[in-house]
Design a protein around this motif. Structure first.
Motif, PDB file in Angstrom:
ATOM      1  N   GLY A 186      29.068  38.440  29.974  1.00 27.83           N
ATOM      2  CA  GLY A 186      29.356  39.093  28.705  1.00 27.83           C
ATOM      3  C   GLY A 186      30.111  40.401  28.855  1.00 27.83           C
ATOM      4  N   SER A 187      30.383  40.829  30.094  1.00 35.90           N
ATOM      5  CA  SER A 187      31.088  42.090  30.341  1.00 35.90           C
ATOM      6  C   SER A 187      32.597  41.847  30.364  1.00 35.90           C
ATOM      7  CB  SER A 187      30.633  42.702  31.669  1.00 35.90           C
ATOM      8  OG  SER A 187      31.433  43.829  31.990  1.00 35.90           O
ATOM      9  N   THR A 188      33.311  42.565  29.510  1.00 36.73           N
ATOM     10  CA  THR A 188      34.778  42.445  29.484  1.00 36.73           C
ATOM     11  C   THR A 188      35.396  42.959  30.767  1.00 36.73           C
ATOM     12  OG1 THR A 188      34.744  42.754  27.082  1.00 36.73           O
ATOM     13  CG2 THR A 188      36.848  43.052  28.195  1.00 36.73           C
ATOM     14  N   ALA A 189      34.841  44.030  31.326  1.00 35.86           N
ATOM     15  CA  ALA A 189      35.371  44.597  32.564  1.00 35.86           C
ATOM     16  C   ALA A 189      35.248  43.605  33.714  1.00 35.86           C
ATOM     17  CB  ALA A 189      34.643  45.891  32.897  1.00 35.86           C
ATOM     18  N   ILE A 190      34.100  42.930  33.810  1.00 38.99           N
ATOM     19  CA  ILE A 190      33.904  41.951  34.886  1.00 38.99           C
ATOM     20  C   ILE A 190      34.863  40.778  34.723  1.00 38.99           C
ATOM     21  CG2 ILE A 190      32.283  40.254  35.822  1.00 38.99           C
ATOM     22  CD1 ILE A 190      30.055  42.241  35.354  1.00 38.99           C
ATOM     23  N   LYS A 191      35.056  40.315  33.480  1.00 37.68           N
ATOM     24  CA  LYS A 191      35.988  39.209  33.244  1.00 37.68           C
ATOM     25  C   LYS A 191      37.411  39.587  33.674  1.00 37.68           C
ATOM     26  CE  LYS A 191      33.512  37.016  29.393  1.00 37.68           C
ATOM     27  NZ  LYS A 191      33.558  36.672  27.956  1.00 37.68           N
ATOM     28  N   LYS A 192      37.814  40.801  33.340  1.00 39.17           N
ATOM     29  CA  LYS A 192      39.161  41.251  33.698  1.00 39.17           C
ATOM     30  C   LYS A 192      39.334  41.328  35.210  1.00 39.17           C
ATOM     31  CE  LYS A 192      42.540  44.921  32.808  1.00 39.17           C
ATOM     32  NZ  LYS A 192      42.960  45.004  34.208  1.00 39.17           N
ATOM     33  N   LYS A 193      38.352  41.875  35.910  1.00 42.07           N
ATOM     34  CA  LYS A 193      38.434  41.972  37.370  1.00 42.07           C
ATOM     35  C   LYS A 193      38.523  40.585  38.007  1.00 42.07           C
ATOM     36  CE  LYS A 193      35.925  46.361  37.667  1.00 42.07           C
ATOM     37  NZ  LYS A 193      34.693  47.038  38.137  1.00 42.07           N
ATOM     38  N   GLN A 194      37.708  39.639  37.497  1.00 44.55           N
ATOM     39  CA  GLN A 194      37.757  38.278  38.033  1.00 44.55           C
ATOM     40  C   GLN A 194      39.127  37.648  37.810  1.00 44.55           C
ATOM     41  OE1 GLN A 194      33.006  37.128  37.371  1.00 44.55           O
ATOM     42  NE2 GLN A 194      34.543  36.445  35.903  1.00 44.55           N
ATOM     43  N   GLN A 195      39.711  37.852  36.647  1.00 46.33           N
ATOM     44  CA  GLN A 195      41.032  37.296  36.359  1.00 46.33           C
ATOM     45  C   GLN A 195      42.101  37.915  37.247  1.00 46.33           C
ATOM     46  OE1 GLN A 195      41.553  38.013  32.175  1.00 46.33           O
ATOM     47  NE2 GLN A 195      40.105  36.415  31.550  1.00 46.33           N
ATOM     48  N   ASP A 196      41.987  39.233  37.507  1.00 50.85           N
ATOM     49  CA  ASP A 196      42.963  39.883  38.382  1.00 50.85           C
ATOM     50  C   ASP A 196      42.923  39.293  39.785  1.00 50.85           C
ATOM     51  OD1 ASP A 196      43.768  41.475  36.324  1.00 50.85           O
ATOM     52  OD2 ASP A 196      42.632  43.242  36.952  1.00 50.85           O
ATOM     53  N   VAL A 197      41.730  39.103  40.332  1.00 54.98           N
ATOM     54  CA  VAL A 197      41.600  38.575  41.696  1.00 54.98           C
ATOM     55  C   VAL A 197      42.136  37.148  41.768  1.00 54.98           C
ATOM     56  CG1 VAL A 197      39.960  37.901  43.483  1.00 54.98           C
ATOM     57  CG2 VAL A 197      39.675  40.080  42.292  1.00 54.98           C
ATOM     58  N   VAL A 198      41.709  36.305  40.841  1.00 56.24           N
ATOM     59  CA  VAL A 198      42.130  34.901  40.864  1.00 56.24           C
ATOM     60  C   VAL A 198      43.641  34.791  40.641  1.00 56.24           C
ATOM     61  CG1 VAL A 198      41.936  32.696  39.652  1.00 56.24           C
ATOM     62  CG2 VAL A 198      39.890  34.032  40.147  1.00 56.24           C
ATOM     63  N   GLY A 199      44.160  35.555  39.678  1.00 51.71           N
ATOM     64  CA  GLY A 199      45.593  35.498  39.404  1.00 51.71           C
ATOM     65  C   GLY A 199      46.429  35.940  40.593  1.00 51.71           C
ATOM     66  N   PHE A 200      46.005  36.977  41.295  1.00 46.86           N
ATOM     67  CA  PHE A 200      46.785  37.452  42.438  1.00 46.86           C
ATOM     68  C   PHE A 200      46.724  36.457  43.592  1.00 46.86           C
ATOM     69  CE2 PHE A 200      47.870  40.278  45.980  1.00 46.86           C
ATOM     70  CZ  PHE A 200      49.000  40.887  45.457  1.00 46.86           C
ATOM     71  N   LEU A 201      45.580  35.858  43.835  1.00 47.94           N
ATOM     72  CA  LEU A 201      45.476  34.850  44.897  1.00 47.94           C
ATOM     73  C   LEU A 201      46.368  33.652  44.591  1.00 47.94           C
ATOM     74  CD1 LEU A 201      41.641  34.922  45.665  1.00 47.94           C
ATOM     75  CD2 LEU A 201      43.485  35.942  46.997  1.00 47.94           C
ATOM     76  N   GLU A 202      46.419  33.256  43.326  1.00 48.50           N
ATOM     77  CA  GLU A 202      47.289  32.139  42.960  1.00 48.50           C
ATOM     78  C   GLU A 202      48.759  32.518  43.117  1.00 48.50           C
ATOM     79  OE1 GLU A 202      46.156  31.106  39.027  1.00 48.50           O
ATOM     80  OE2 GLU A 202      44.357  29.996  39.657  1.00 48.50           O
ATOM     81  N   GLY A 250      20.868  47.474  44.236  1.00 47.80           N
ATOM     82  CA  GLY A 250      20.741  46.388  45.196  1.00 47.80           C
ATOM     83  C   GLY A 250      21.283  45.061  44.725  1.00 47.80           C
ATOM     84  N   ILE A 251      21.867  44.996  43.521  1.00 45.31           N
ATOM     85  CA  ILE A 251      22.366  43.728  42.981  1.00 45.31           C
ATOM     86  C   ILE A 251      23.889  43.812  42.890  1.00 45.31           C
ATOM     87  CG2 ILE A 251      22.324  42.129  41.034  1.00 45.31           C
ATOM     88  CD1 ILE A 251      19.560  43.195  40.354  1.00 45.31           C
ATOM     89  N   PRO A 252      24.642  43.159  43.774  1.00 42.84           N
ATOM     90  CA  PRO A 252      26.113  43.199  43.716  1.00 42.84           C
ATOM     91  C   PRO A 252      26.630  42.392  42.528  1.00 42.84           C
ATOM     92  CG  PRO A 252      25.407  41.689  45.428  1.00 42.84           C
ATOM     93  CD  PRO A 252      24.156  42.347  44.906  1.00 42.84           C
ATOM     94  N   LEU A 253      27.680  42.914  41.892  1.00 36.95           N
ATOM     95  CA  LEU A 253      28.267  42.253  40.727  1.00 36.95           C
ATOM     96  C   LEU A 253      29.536  41.510  41.136  1.00 36.95           C
ATOM     97  CD1 LEU A 253      27.923  45.159  38.138  1.00 36.95           C
ATOM     98  CD2 LEU A 253      26.424  43.161  38.415  1.00 36.95           C
ATOM     99  N   PRO A 254      29.847  40.418  40.444  1.00 35.34           N
ATOM    100  CA  PRO A 254      31.086  39.711  40.737  1.00 35.34           C
ATOM    101  C   PRO A 254      32.278  40.510  40.211  1.00 35.34           C
ATOM    102  CG  PRO A 254      29.967  38.723  38.843  1.00 35.34           C
ATOM    103  CD  PRO A 254      29.065  39.784  39.368  1.00 35.34           C
TER     104      PRO A 254
END
Length: 250
Positions: free
Chosen positions: A12-28, A62-66
């Motif tokens: 539900g976090s917009t910031a986490i969604k954006k970070k995930q999209q940046d990583v996936v988009g750059f790898l592609e 102690g809980i890492p976030l994606p």
């Protein structure tokens, strides 16, 4: 080697969604093979990610976030470290992959390799040939005699250099004298020109004055002539009048 990217598909976090999209988009964009592992729908993936992120990389709770990125079982980093590697053109090194030929990262690696090899070669040469890197003083190699010859040669060079300097100074002074004489001659020529101009102006002024005097004299003569003519005409008229009176009287 498989690149693993742990994501939360239903975050539900917009910031986490954006970070995930940046990583996936750059790898592609780099055409890097990777696998997405969802931690929101798969408890096993979530537990594996939490257990394999190093303790020093975990947040305070102690809980890492994606997103969290792995190369097989080796930890690469989170979004922040991935972003820093992207800014430095070091993504392949971050992922533990060899950079493709022609890429900026490959060129940087080649330059670094050349520098390392060059430095290593210099160190090796210094170790193998220590005598070559140490310069022996001239006096120790050839004795005092050679040192005296060097001193004599230096004195001769100094003497020759002094004579050359004196000649250059004398030439410079001669050139300065010639320049001064040229300037003086130029000043004299200008003075003569000025004097000639003044004389010419005076001569013209005298001529103009003479011309004016001649014109005045001519005008006066013309006036006198006219007066004389008038006087003569008047005399003739008087004589005619007298003659006419005498004739009438008779």
């Amino acid at each position: 080697m498989v690149i693993k990217v742990f994501l939360a598909s239903s975050s539900g976090s917009t910031a986490i969604k954006k970070k995930q999209q940046d990583v996936v988009g750059f790898l592609e964009a780099l055409k890097v093979d990777y696998t997405q592992l969802d931690i929101a729908c798969n408890e096993e993936n979530r537990m594996w990610m939490r257990q394999n992120v190093p303790e020093e990389k975990k947040p305070a709770n102690g809980i890492p976030l994606p997103p969290q990125i792995f190369n097989e079982n080796g930890y690469c980093g989170d979004y922040e470290t991935f972003f820093d590697a992207k800014e430095d053109n070091m993504v392949y090194a971050f992922l533990g992959l060899p950079p493709p030929p022609g890429s900026k990262e490959a060129e940087q690696a080649d330059e670094a390799h050349v520098v390392e090899n060059g430095t290593h070669a210099e160190e090796t040469n210094a170790e193998e040939n220590p005598d070559d890197s140490i310069e022996v003083p001239v006096e120790e190699r050839n004795g005092d005699a050679h040192g005296e010859e060097v001193l004599a040669a230096d004195e001769e060079e100094e003497g020759e250099g002094g004579e050359e300097e004196e000649e250059e100074v004398a030439e410079g002074e001669t050139a300065d004298d010639e320049a001064t004489e040229g300037e003086t001659a130029g000043d004299e020529a200008l003075a003569e020109e000025d004097q000639a101009v003044e004389e010419t102006d005076e001569a013209q002024a005298e001529e103009e004055e003479e011309q004016e005097e001649e014109d005045l004299q001519s005008e006066e003569e013309e006036e006198l002539r006219q007066l004389e003519e008038q006087d003569e005409q008047g005399s003739e008229e008087e004589e005619e009048a007298e003659v006419q009176e005498e004739e009438e009287t008779e």
